[in-house]
Design a protein around this motif. Structure first.
Motif, PDB file in Angstrom:
ATOM      1  N   MET A  38       0.814  -1.216   0.000  1.00 57.20           N
ATOM      2  CA  MET A  38       0.000   0.000   0.000  1.00 57.20           C
ATOM      3  C   MET A  38       0.849   1.267   0.000  1.00 57.20           C
ATOM      4  N   ASP A  39       2.042   1.232   0.602  1.00 57.24           N
ATOM      5  CA  ASP A  39       2.926   2.400   0.526  1.00 57.24           C
ATOM      6  C   ASP A  39       3.318   2.713  -0.920  1.00 57.24           C
ATOM      7  N   ALA A  40       3.583   1.662  -1.704  1.00 58.54           N
ATOM      8  CA  ALA A  40       3.931   1.869  -3.116  1.00 58.54           C
ATOM      9  C   ALA A  40       2.764   2.493  -3.872  1.00 58.54           C
ATOM     10  N   LEU A  41       1.554   2.035  -3.575  1.00 57.96           N
ATOM     11  CA  LEU A  41       0.362   2.579  -4.232  1.00 57.96           C
ATOM     12  C   LEU A  41       0.159   4.046  -3.867  1.00 57.96           C
ATOM     13  N   HIS A  42       0.419   4.398  -2.614  1.00 59.58           N
ATOM     14  CA  HIS A  42       0.222   5.780  -2.179  1.00 59.58           C
ATOM     15  C   HIS A  42       1.224   6.705  -2.863  1.00 59.58           C
ATOM     16  N   TYR A  43       2.477   6.291  -2.909  1.00 60.59           N
ATOM     17  CA  TYR A  43       3.489   7.102  -3.590  1.00 60.59           C
ATOM     18  C   TYR A  43       3.099   7.302  -5.051  1.00 60.59           C
ATOM     19  N   GLU A  44       2.695   6.226  -5.698  1.00 57.54           N
ATOM     20  CA  GLU A  44       2.367   6.306  -7.122  1.00 57.54           C
ATOM     21  C   GLU A  44       1.138   7.176  -7.365  1.00 57.54           C
ATOM     22  N   LEU A  45       0.129   7.071  -6.522  1.00 61.87           N
ATOM     23  CA  LEU A  45      -1.077   7.879  -6.716  1.00 61.87           C
ATOM     24  C   LEU A  45      -0.763   9.364  -6.571  1.00 61.87           C
ATOM     25  N   THR A  46      -0.009   9.738  -5.548  1.00 56.94           N
ATOM     26  CA  THR A  46       0.297  11.158  -5.371  1.00 56.94           C
ATOM     27  C   THR A  46       1.144  11.700  -6.514  1.00 56.94           C
ATOM     28  N   GLU A  47       1.957  10.857  -7.141  1.00 52.48           N
ATOM     29  CA  GLU A  47       2.700  11.287  -8.318  1.00 52.48           C
ATOM     30  C   GLU A  47       1.764  11.463  -9.511  1.00 52.48           C
ATOM     31  N   CYS A  48       0.865  10.507  -9.712  1.00 49.21           N
ATOM     32  CA  CYS A  48      -0.005  10.527 -10.897  1.00 49.21           C
ATOM     33  C   CYS A  48      -0.953  11.720 -10.900  1.00 49.21           C
ATOM     34  N   VAL A  49      -1.441  12.140  -9.728  1.00 49.34           N
ATOM     35  CA  VAL A  49      -2.473  13.185  -9.698  1.00 49.34           C
ATOM     36  C   VAL A  49      -1.894  14.587  -9.632  1.00 49.34           C
ATOM     37  N   ARG A  50      -0.590  14.728  -9.692  1.00 52.49           N
ATOM     38  CA  ARG A  50       0.010  16.053  -9.577  1.00 52.49           C
ATOM     39  C   ARG A  50      -0.425  16.982 -10.718  1.00 52.49           C
ATOM     40  N   THR A  51      -0.744  16.417 -11.881  1.00 52.26           N
ATOM     41  CA  THR A  51      -1.154  17.241 -13.022  1.00 52.26           C
ATOM     42  C   THR A  51      -2.649  17.143 -13.305  1.00 52.26           C
ATOM     43  N   GLY A  52      -3.396  16.526 -12.419  1.00 52.87           N
ATOM     44  CA  GLY A  52      -4.841  16.398 -12.605  1.00 52.87           C
ATOM     45  C   GLY A  52      -5.370  15.131 -11.971  1.00 52.87           C
ATOM     46  N   VAL A  53      -6.486  15.239 -11.270  1.00 50.60           N
ATOM     47  CA  VAL A  53      -6.963  14.100 -10.485  1.00 50.60           C
ATOM     48  C   VAL A  53      -7.563  13.009 -11.364  1.00 50.60           C
ATOM     49  N   GLN A  54      -8.515  13.352 -12.197  1.00 48.14           N
ATOM     50  CA  GLN A  54      -9.232  12.317 -12.947  1.00 48.14           C
ATOM     51  C   GLN A  54      -8.296  11.539 -13.867  1.00 48.14           C
ATOM     52  N   ALA A  55      -7.520  12.254 -14.668  1.00 56.61           N
ATOM     53  CA  ALA A  55      -6.580  11.581 -15.567  1.00 56.61           C
ATOM     54  C   ALA A  55      -5.508  10.848 -14.776  1.00 56.61           C
ATOM     55  N   GLY A  56      -5.084  11.433 -13.650  1.00 54.21           N
ATOM     56  CA  GLY A  56      -4.059  10.812 -12.839  1.00 54.21           C
ATOM     57  C   GLY A  56      -4.510   9.503 -12.231  1.00 54.21           C
ATOM     58  N   VAL A  57      -5.728   9.465 -11.730  1.00 48.83           N
ATOM     59  CA  VAL A  57      -6.261   8.217 -11.154  1.00 48.83           C
ATOM     60  C   VAL A  57      -6.368   7.150 -12.238  1.00 48.83           C
TER      61      VAL A  57
END
Length: 411
Positions: A313-332
Motif C-alpha cells: 500500500m505504501d507503493a500505491l500511495h506514492y504512485e497515486l500522489t505522483e499521478c495526480v500532480r497534473t490532474g486528479v481524474q486523468a491521474g487516477v
C-alpha cells in the motif's frame, strides 16, 4: 480578512500566546523590533509569498535564517518552484526581501515557542515555518536554526485536535523506530517531546537531505516499501479474518450518514477472500517524505505509521500522489495501470504479494484512503484528492470487477 490571514492569526496564538496581527509594511525597521500599539515591542515575520497564500513564514530580523528556510523547504518541489525559491533566497541573503514583500505577521512580545525550544535544546534558536497548502492535517513545521543559519532540526506542534493527534502519533512512532533495524533506511532521531501552549510538541533531527539526494527510483522505492513492511515479521492471513479488515470496516461504519459510506462498505463486502501478506506501512510515503542516494533512503513524517496492513500500500500511495500532480481524474486513470504494475514487481512478489491479489490490495488501499479523507474532513479544507466521491468511487467500481476476475483466474 480572508481565510488564510485568519489562519495566520490563529497560528500566532498557538506559537506566540501573546497573539499576532497581519498587516502591511515596507521594511522601514530594517528587521528591528518595532513598538507595538500598546507600548510593547513586536517581532515581524514575512508570510511568503503573501498573507493571502502563506506557504512559509520567515523572520524579518535574521536574513541568514530566512534564506536558509526558503532553501530547505524547496528541496522536494518542482523545478519552477525551486527556481522561485532560488530568487527568494538571493533576495533574503542580500537584505532586499523585506523591501519587496509587503505583508507582515507582527507578533507581540512575551511567551514564544522559540524560548521553549531554546530551553529544551539548551541553545539559541531561530525559526522558519513551513505551512503548505490548506488541508485538514495542515500544521506548522518549524525549521530550527542557529542565528547564523545552520540547521539544528525540525519541530512540529499541534494546532487543533487532528494535528495534535498526528504529532502525538509521530512521537510514538519515532520512539518505536529508534530500535528498528532498517538496513537501507535512515529515520530521524527524536530529540525532544513535550508540550507547548497545551499542545503536543516534538523536535527531531534534520536528515542529510539536499542536493546529494533525489527522488527514489522505482527499485529504491520498492526496496524502501518492503523494508518498512518488515518492521515486524510479515504474516499471511485471509482477508476475511484479518484485523486490518475488521478495523477498516469499523472506520467505514463510523462514517454513518455520509453518502460515500454505503458504496465503500459494499466494496469491502464483495472483495474476494484471498490470502494476503500483512506488514507495516508508513502511511504517507510521498516525494515530500522520502529522499534517496543510490544506497540509502531517508524517510520522515511517520505520523501515519501502522501495522498489520496489506503489503504494497505504501507503493500505491506514492504512485497515486505522483499521478495526480497534473490532474486528479486523468491521474487516477493512469494509476489504475501503473499501480498494478508496481504491485506485480518481483520485489513485492518476494514479500508474498501474489498476482491474483493485486486489484484486491488496490481496492483496499482506495477504501482506506477515502475513509481517511472523509474522517479528516479534507473536503472542507480543499485538498487535491478530497472529493472522494468524484474519483475514488468510480475507480473502486472498476477495481472490484478486476479483483473478482483475478481471483477466478488464479493459477
Amino acid at each position: 480578512m480572508n481565510g488564510e490571514a485568519g489562519y495566520l492569526t490563529t497560528l500566532a496564538r498557538v506559537l506566540w500566546p501573546g497573539g499576532g496581527v497581519v498587516g502591511r509594511g515596507r521594511g522601514e525597521s530594517g528587521g528591528a523590533r518595532l513598538p507595538g500599539p500598546d507600548g510593547r515591542e513586536v517581532r515581524e515575520y514575512l508570510p511568503v509569498p503573501s498573507a493571502r497564500r502563506p506557504r512559509v513564514i520567515l523572520p524579518v530580523a535574521n536574513r541568514y535564517a530566512a534564506a536558509r528556510g526558503v532553501a530547505a523547504f524547496a528541496q522536494r518541489h518542482s523545478f519552477r518552484q525551486r527556481l522561485r525559491a532560488t530568487l527568494l533566497t538571493t533576495a533574503f541573503a542580500s537584505g532586499a526581501a523585506p523591501l519587496l514583500l509587503r505583508d507582515r505577521l507582527r507578533v507581540a512580545a512575551g511567551p514564544a515557542i522559540e524560548y521553549a525550544l531554546a530551553a529544551a535544546l539548551d541553545r539559541e534558536v531561530v525559526i522558519a515555518i513551513h505551512l503548505g497548502p490548506p488541508r485538514a492535517n495542515r500544521k506548522p513545521v518549524l525549521l530550527l536554526l542557529t542565528p547564523g543559519g545552520r540547521t539544528i532540526g525540525f519541530a512540529k506542534v499541534g494546532v487543533n485536535e487532528l494535528t495534535s493527534r498526528l504529532v502525538a502519533a509521530e512521537t510514538a512512532a519515532l520512539r518505536r523506530l529508534a530500535d528498528a533495524r532498517l538496513r537501507d533506511i535512515t529515520v530521524p532521531r527524536l530529540v525532544y517531546a513535550g508540550e507547548w501552549n497545551g499542545r503536543p510538541l516534538l523536535v527531531q533531527e534534520a536528515l542529510p537531505v539536499g542536493h546529494q539526494t533525489d527522488r527514489p527510483t522505482r527499485r529504491q522505492l520498492l526496496r524502501c516499501v518492503t523494508q518498512i513492511a518488515a518492521l515486524e515479521p510479515i504474516r499471511e492471513n485471509r482477508l476475511s479474518t484479518s484485523r486490518y479488515l475488521d478495523e477498516l470496516r469499523r472506520r467505514v461504519a463510523a462514517l454513518a450518514g455520509r453518502p460515500e459510506a454505503p458504496p465503500l462498505r459494499a466494496v469491502l463486502d464483495e472483495l474476494p477472500d484471498l490470502l494476503l501478506p500483512f506488514g507495516a506501512w508508513h502511511g504517507d510515503l510521498t516525494r515530500w517524505n522520502v529522499a534517496s542516494t543510490p544506497r540509502r533512503a531517508f524517510v520522515w513524517d511517520w505520523e501515519r505509521l501502522a501495522f498489520d496492513v496489506p503489503v504494497g500500500m505504501d507503493a500505491l500511495h506514492y504512485e497515486l500522489t505522483e499521478c495526480v500532480r497534473t490532474g486528479v481524474q486523468a491521474g487516477v486513470h493512469r494509476w489504475l495501470d501503473s499501480g498494478s504494475r508496481l504491485l506485480r514487481d518481483p520485489l513485492l512478489h518476494a514479500a508474498g504479494l501474489r498476482p491474483d491479489s493485486v486489484s484486491t490490495v488496490m481496492a483496499l488501499y482506495l477504501v482506506d484512503l477515502a475513509t481517511r479523507y472523509l474522517q479528516d474532513r479534507q473536503a472542507e479544507a480543499g485538498g487535491r484528492l478530497a472529493a472522494v466521491g468524484e474519483w475514488a468511487l468510480p475507480a473502486l467500481a472498476g477495481l472490484r470487477e478486476r479483483a473478482a476476475h483475478e481471483a477466478r483466474h488464479a493459477t
